[in-house]
Scaffold this motif. Structure first.
Motif, PDB file in Angstrom:
ATOM      1  N   LEU A 205      -3.023  11.676  -1.062  1.00 26.44           N
ATOM      2  CA  LEU A 205      -2.019  10.810  -0.910  1.00 26.44           C
ATOM      3  C   LEU A 205      -1.059  10.784   0.332  1.00 26.44           C
ATOM      4  O   LEU A 205      -0.755   9.509   0.611  1.00 26.44           O
ATOM      5  CB  LEU A 205      -1.715  10.834  -2.641  1.00 26.44           C
ATOM      6  CG  LEU A 205      -2.495  10.316  -3.432  1.00 26.44           C
ATOM      7  CD1 LEU A 205      -2.238  10.291  -4.543  1.00 26.44           C
ATOM      8  CD2 LEU A 205      -3.102   8.843  -3.295  1.00 26.44           C
TER       9      LEU A 205
ATOM     10  N   SER B 121      -3.244  15.215  -4.188  1.00 29.81           N
ATOM     11  CA  SER B 121      -1.733  15.130  -4.027  1.00 29.81           C
ATOM     12  C   SER B 121      -1.401  15.129  -2.090  1.00 29.81           C
ATOM     13  O   SER B 121      -0.757  14.411  -1.457  1.00 29.81           O
ATOM     14  CB  SER B 121      -0.594  15.911  -4.500  1.00 29.81           C
ATOM     15  OG  SER B 121      -0.704  16.218  -5.480  1.00 29.81           O
TER      16      SER B 121
ATOM     17  N   THR C  27       0.713   3.206  -3.117  1.00 25.49           N
ATOM     18  CA  THR C  27       0.394   5.115  -2.863  1.00 25.49           C
ATOM     19  C   THR C  27       1.271   6.080  -3.214  1.00 25.49           C
ATOM     20  O   THR C  27       1.018   7.117  -3.977  1.00 25.49           O
ATOM     21  CB  THR C  27       0.132   4.934  -1.759  1.00 25.49           C
ATOM     22  OG1 THR C  27      -0.999   4.280  -1.140  1.00 25.49           O
ATOM     23  CG2 THR C  27      -0.786   6.766  -1.271  1.00 25.49           C
TER      24      THR C  27
ATOM     25  N   ALA D  68      -7.095   7.839   7.596  1.00 30.32           N
ATOM     26  CA  ALA D  68      -5.500   7.559   7.619  1.00 30.32           C
ATOM     27  C   ALA D  68      -4.943   7.646   9.164  1.00 30.32           C
ATOM     28  O   ALA D  68      -4.290   6.457   9.439  1.00 30.32           O
ATOM     29  CB  ALA D  68      -4.589   8.618   6.426  1.00 30.32           C
TER      30      ALA D  68
ATOM     31  N   ALA E 295       0.777  -1.622  -0.087  1.00 27.24           N
ATOM     32  CA  ALA E 295      -0.041   0.250   0.537  1.00 27.24           C
ATOM     33  C   ALA E 295       1.143   1.358  -0.295  1.00 27.24           C
ATOM     34  O   ALA E 295       0.690   2.308  -0.424  1.00 27.24           O
ATOM     35  CB  ALA E 295      -0.663  -0.280   1.126  1.00 27.24           C
ATOM     36  N   ALA E 296       1.753   1.280   1.309  1.00 23.34           N
ATOM     37  CA  ALA E 296       2.823   2.802   0.548  1.00 23.34           C
ATOM     38  C   ALA E 296       3.943   3.098  -0.669  1.00 23.34           C
ATOM     39  O   ALA E 296       3.292   3.897  -1.084  1.00 23.34           O
ATOM     40  CB  ALA E 296       3.779   2.280   1.088  1.00 23.34           C
TER      41      ALA E 296
ATOM     42  N   LEU F   3       1.918   5.874  -7.343  1.00 23.54           N
ATOM     43  CA  LEU F   3       0.319   6.279  -7.505  1.00 23.54           C
ATOM     44  C   LEU F   3       0.696   8.474  -7.636  1.00 23.54           C
ATOM     45  O   LEU F   3       0.509   8.944  -8.362  1.00 23.54           O
ATOM     46  CB  LEU F   3      -1.550   6.495  -6.762  1.00 23.54           C
ATOM     47  CG  LEU F   3      -2.229   6.923  -7.085  1.00 23.54           C
ATOM     48  CD1 LEU F   3      -1.934   6.885  -8.893  1.00 23.54           C
ATOM     49  CD2 LEU F   3      -3.266   6.947  -6.291  1.00 23.54           C
ATOM     50  N   LEU F   4       1.438   8.246  -6.513  1.00 18.73           N
ATOM     51  CA  LEU F   4       1.799  10.427  -5.928  1.00 18.73           C
ATOM     52  C   LEU F   4       1.997  10.542  -6.924  1.00 18.73           C
ATOM     53  O   LEU F   4       2.375  11.873  -7.723  1.00 18.73           O
ATOM     54  CB  LEU F   4       2.201  10.495  -4.873  1.00 18.73           C
ATOM     55  CG  LEU F   4       2.594  11.787  -4.317  1.00 18.73           C
ATOM     56  CD1 LEU F   4       1.167  12.573  -4.407  1.00 18.73           C
ATOM     57  CD2 LEU F   4       3.216  11.945  -3.323  1.00 18.73           C
TER      58      LEU F   4
ATOM     59  N   TRP G 299      -2.147   9.486   3.306  1.00 16.03           N
ATOM     60  CA  TRP G 299      -1.818   8.106   3.817  1.00 16.03           C
ATOM     61  C   TRP G 299      -0.330   7.567   3.571  1.00 16.03           C
ATOM     62  O   TRP G 299      -0.089   6.693   4.146  1.00 16.03           O
ATOM     63  CB  TRP G 299      -2.912   7.739   2.447  1.00 16.03           C
ATOM     64  CG  TRP G 299      -4.242   7.902   2.666  1.00 16.03           C
ATOM     65  CD1 TRP G 299      -5.496   8.762   2.440  1.00 16.03           C
ATOM     66  CD2 TRP G 299      -4.448   6.666   3.305  1.00 16.03           C
ATOM     67  NE1 TRP G 299      -6.542   8.387   3.105  1.00 16.03           N
ATOM     68  CE2 TRP G 299      -6.098   7.126   3.834  1.00 16.03           C
ATOM     69  CE3 TRP G 299      -4.831   5.202   3.804  1.00 16.03           C
ATOM     70  CZ2 TRP G 299      -7.098   6.709   4.820  1.00 16.03           C
ATOM     71  CZ3 TRP G 299      -5.409   4.529   4.626  1.00 16.03           C
ATOM     72  CH2 TRP G 299      -6.311   5.135   5.129  1.00 16.03           C
ATOM     73  N   ILE G 300       0.257   8.281   2.707  1.00 15.23           N
ATOM     74  CA  ILE G 300       1.771   8.255   2.117  1.00 15.23           C
ATOM     75  C   ILE G 300       2.588   7.639   4.183  1.00 15.23           C
ATOM     76  O   ILE G 300       3.048   6.907   4.064  1.00 15.23           O
ATOM     77  CB  ILE G 300       2.084   8.546   1.800  1.00 15.23           C
ATOM     78  CG1 ILE G 300       1.987   8.359   0.490  1.00 15.23           C
ATOM     79  CG2 ILE G 300       4.009   8.334   1.834  1.00 15.23           C
ATOM     80  CD1 ILE G 300       2.304   9.075  -1.654  1.00 15.23           C
TER      81      ILE G 300
END
Length: 155
Positions: A47, A44, A15, A127, A11-12, A18-19, A50-51
């Motif tokens: 994300l 951004s 994400t 998050a 997931a990290a 994706l960013l 969440w990162i």
């Protein structure tokens, strides 16, 4: 715990990927096609939150959070393990309080939406409690090792 750690790592990484892709697309659209994508800044920020939280879970899994072991390194193994156990359990308590209040905040934000994408702030605020619970789980797993070392009596 291994499955949770693997999910957190994927997931990290996903994400973050994706960013980076979003930033690249935003730069190309703005400077090559002179047509900026309006929602990239909002996404951004979403994300990034969440990162940070997923990354904190991964850092705890890998025991990479900042520690100052000056006191515990000077103590015998058994006592150091006891000190580490107590401080870790206190950390778990604080993390669970953070998760509780973060969840409460997320639920109160159900009907608050971002300006451009119209995403509920609940998805952004979740998050924090999910990250706190993930960190607490890995901290508790580490506590088992501390408890075993403290119980052994190795001086």
């Amino acid at each position: 715990m291994k499955l949770i750690g693997t999910i957190a790592s994927v997931a990290a990484a996903g994400t973050l990927l994706l960013l980076v892709a979003l930033f690249c697309a935003a730069v190309v659209m703005r400077y090559v096609f002179e047509t900026p994508i309006q929602w990239t800044e909002e996404m951004s920020g979403f994300l990034m939150i969440w990162i940070v939280m997923i990354g904190a879970v991964v850092a705890e899994r890998d025991d990479q959070h900042l520690t100052i072991p000056l006191l515990t390194e000077a103590l015998p193994n058994r006592i150091a393990a006891g000190v580490n156990l107590v401080t870790s359990l206190l950390s778990v308590g604080l993390l669970m309080a953070l998760a509780w209040y973060g969840y409460s905040l997320a639920m109160k934000a159900q009907f608050k939406f971002t300006q451009i994408l119209k995403i509920s702030w609940t998805w952004i605020d979740l998050a924090v409690p999910l990250g706190a619970v993930g960190i607490a789980l890995f901290t508790l797993a580490r506590c088992i090792g501390y408890a075993r070392t403290a119980a052994k009596g190795n001086a």
